[in-house]
Motif scaffolding. Structure first.
Motif, mmCIF file in Angstrom:
data_model
loop_
_atom_site.group_PDB
_atom_site.id
_atom_site.type_symbol
_atom_site.label_atom_id
_atom_site.label_comp_id
_atom_site.label_asym_id
_atom_site.label_seq_id
_atom_site.Cartn_x
_atom_site.Cartn_y
_atom_site.Cartn_z
ATOM 1 N N LEU A 1 5.820 -23.916 40.393
ATOM 2 C CA LEU A 1 5.706 -24.225 39.322
ATOM 3 C C LEU A 1 4.253 -23.812 38.800
ATOM 4 N N LYS A 2 3.495 -24.392 40.081
ATOM 5 C CA LYS A 2 2.412 -24.020 39.058
ATOM 6 C C LYS A 2 1.699 -22.136 38.456
ATOM 7 N N ARG A 3 2.347 -21.576 39.990
ATOM 8 C CA ARG A 3 2.397 -20.099 39.779
ATOM 9 C C ARG A 3 2.846 -19.810 38.840
ATOM 10 N N GLN A 4 3.785 -20.035 38.608
ATOM 11 C CA GLN A 4 4.917 -20.176 37.500
ATOM 12 C C GLN A 4 4.173 -19.927 36.117
ATOM 13 N N SER A 5 3.626 -20.992 35.816
ATOM 14 C CA SER A 5 2.945 -21.326 34.666
ATOM 15 C C SER A 5 1.800 -20.402 34.493
ATOM 16 N N LEU A 6 0.987 -20.251 35.689
ATOM 17 C CA LEU A 6 -0.272 -18.953 35.628
ATOM 18 C C LEU A 6 0.485 -18.050 35.031
ATOM 19 N N PHE A 7 1.686 -17.690 35.410
ATOM 20 C CA PHE A 7 1.797 -15.960 35.529
ATOM 21 C C PHE A 7 1.955 -15.748 33.681
ATOM 22 N N PHE A 8 2.676 -17.465 33.353
ATOM 23 C CA PHE A 8 3.347 -16.793 32.073
ATOM 24 C C PHE A 8 2.328 -17.105 30.908
ATOM 25 N N ALA A 9 1.019 -18.434 30.778
ATOM 26 C CA ALA A 9 -0.064 -17.964 30.467
ATOM 27 C C ALA A 9 -1.097 -16.535 30.763
ATOM 28 N N ARG A 10 -1.067 -15.959 31.745
ATOM 29 C CA ARG A 10 -1.997 -14.616 31.840
ATOM 30 C C ARG A 10 -1.046 -13.676 31.583
ATOM 31 N N LYS A 11 0.119 -13.347 30.998
ATOM 32 C CA LYS A 11 0.441 -12.840 30.579
ATOM 33 C C LYS A 11 0.020 -12.622 28.784
ATOM 34 N N LYS A 12 0.387 -14.090 27.949
ATOM 35 C CA LYS A 12 -0.714 -14.470 26.947
ATOM 36 C C LYS A 12 -1.368 -13.724 26.638
ATOM 37 N N ALA A 13 -2.399 -14.269 28.007
ATOM 38 C CA ALA A 13 -3.695 -13.463 27.564
ATOM 39 C C ALA A 13 -3.978 -12.079 27.099
ATOM 40 N N PHE A 14 -3.211 -11.729 28.501
ATOM 41 C CA PHE A 14 -3.152 -9.731 28.539
ATOM 42 C C PHE A 14 -2.859 -9.513 26.352
ATOM 43 N N ASP A 15 -1.740 -10.294 26.087
ATOM 44 C CA ASP A 15 -0.970 -9.829 25.204
ATOM 45 C C ASP A 15 -2.744 -9.894 23.954
ATOM 46 N N TYR A 16 -2.656 -11.118 23.960
ATOM 47 C CA TYR A 16 -3.902 -11.558 22.778
ATOM 48 C C TYR A 16 -4.959 -10.267 23.213
ATOM 49 N N GLU B 1 -6.924 -21.276 24.544
ATOM 50 C CA GLU B 1 -5.513 -21.515 23.553
ATOM 51 C C GLU B 1 -4.804 -22.433 24.989
ATOM 52 N N TYR B 2 -3.846 -23.290 24.140
ATOM 53 C CA TYR B 2 -3.695 -23.849 25.146
ATOM 54 C C TYR B 2 -1.571 -23.354 24.674
ATOM 55 N N MET B 3 -1.470 -23.292 26.138
ATOM 56 C CA MET B 3 0.533 -23.031 25.677
ATOM 57 C C MET B 3 1.482 -24.409 26.169
ATOM 58 N N ASP B 4 2.167 -24.082 25.446
ATOM 59 C CA ASP B 4 3.832 -25.246 25.819
ATOM 60 C C ASP B 4 4.420 -24.294 27.369
ATOM 61 N N PHE B 5 5.204 -24.551 28.047
ATOM 62 C CA PHE B 5 4.695 -24.499 28.876
ATOM 63 C C PHE B 5 7.076 -24.575 29.135
ATOM 64 N N GLU B 6 7.916 -23.389 29.468
ATOM 65 C CA GLU B 6 8.524 -23.888 29.609
ATOM 66 C C GLU B 6 9.206 -23.118 31.134
ATOM 67 N N PRO B 7 9.628 -24.293 31.702
ATOM 68 C CA PRO B 7 9.861 -23.235 33.552
ATOM 69 C C PRO B 7 10.973 -22.120 33.701
ATOM 70 N N ASP B 8 10.941 -21.417 34.320
ATOM 71 C CA ASP B 8 11.984 -20.483 34.369
ATOM 72 C C ASP B 8 12.804 -20.996 35.023
ATOM 73 N N VAL B 9 13.716 -22.294 35.277
ATOM 74 C CA VAL B 9 14.903 -23.033 35.971
ATOM 75 C C VAL B 9 14.908 -22.213 37.143
ATOM 76 N N ASP B 10 15.965 -20.985 36.825
ATOM 77 C CA ASP B 10 16.329 -20.726 37.459
ATOM 78 C C ASP B 10 15.624 -19.627 38.459
ATOM 79 N N LEU B 11 14.660 -19.473 38.091
ATOM 80 C CA LEU B 11 13.718 -18.582 39.181
ATOM 81 C C LEU B 11 13.304 -20.007 39.841
#
Length: 224
Positions: free
Chosen positions: A120-135, A7-17
């Motif tokens: 940015l890459k680390r933030q993207s990884l954390f985002f995808a990892r959460k999705k993987a856990f949920d799935y 699964e691919y996902m669209d990534f929205e950066p957490d700009v403030d963080l």
């Protein structure tokens, strides 16, 4: 339920963080423009992904140190494998930040640009990892799942060369992956994770076996 998933996902950066982590407030005007460009580029192009295979555990054995487990025709041994005792199914998986920033030429940008890209890459990884856990909570039929990961934890806890049979499984089962594994067991993109999901009574992190207190990916304190 598909046995093999990608699964691919669209990534929205957490700009403030992101801006807080790179100390955006003290940057010069030219660097500010470059950071804004990187945020816009990541939002438009970066595609984190995850995938894995749902497999039946064919055999489990306790060993003098750790255990061995067999699934999908592969047998893995080690200390963390003992955590799979009693598991009927497992899900070898990978998660990656996406490949779209790998070839970006930062040589004409501020000397801190490689760090900005890495954040940015680390933030993207954390985002995808959460999705993987949920799935895989749904796939494994458990509200709580945990993961064991070759190369994670203290040196020698579970050697990184155990990544090889997992990547062989991805190939053999036709599980598409945007992660490549070098001969020296280095994953590319560098912000990638590979391991085994399993149902558990409580969420367990390899971090609890690791003494690296300042690791930016730490999710649990060292348990001694």
């Amino acid at each position: 339920m598909d046995n093999v998933h990608f699964e691919y996902m669209d990534f929205e950066p957490d700009v403030d963080l992101f801006k807080e982590e790179i100390h955006f407030d003290i940057l010069e005007d030219e660097a500010v423009e470059q950071v804004e460009y990187l945020i816009s580029y990541a939002r438009e192009h970066l595609k984190p992904s995850f995938g894995g295979i749902y497999l039946t555990v064919d055999d489990y054995k306790d060993l003098a140190e750790g255990a061995s487990v067999t699934f999908g025709g592969k047998t893995l041994e080690g200390l963390p494998v003992a955590k799979l005792k009693g598991a009927c199914h497992v899900a070898p998986y990978f998660v990656t930040c996406g490949t779209q920033l790998e070839d970006m030429d930062a040589s004409s940008m501020d000397f801190m640009a490689p760090f900005w890209i890495d954040v940015l890459k680390r933030q993207s990884l954390f985002f995808a990892r959460k999705k993987a856990f949920d799935y895989y909570r749904e796939v494994l039929g458990s509200k709580v799942i945990s993961s064991i990961n070759p190369g994670s934890g203290n040196v020698g806890y579970w050697p990184v060369d155990h990544l090889k049979p997992l990547f062989e499984l991805f190939d053999e089962y036709g599980c598409r992956t945007d992660v490549s594994l070098s001969p020296n067991m280095y994953m590319m993109p560098n912000k990638s994770v590979c391991g085994i999901f399993y149902a558990s009574e409580k969420e367990i992190y390899t971090c609890s076996e690791c003494r690296r207190q300042n690791c930016p990916s730490r999710r649990a304190p060292f348990a001694g």
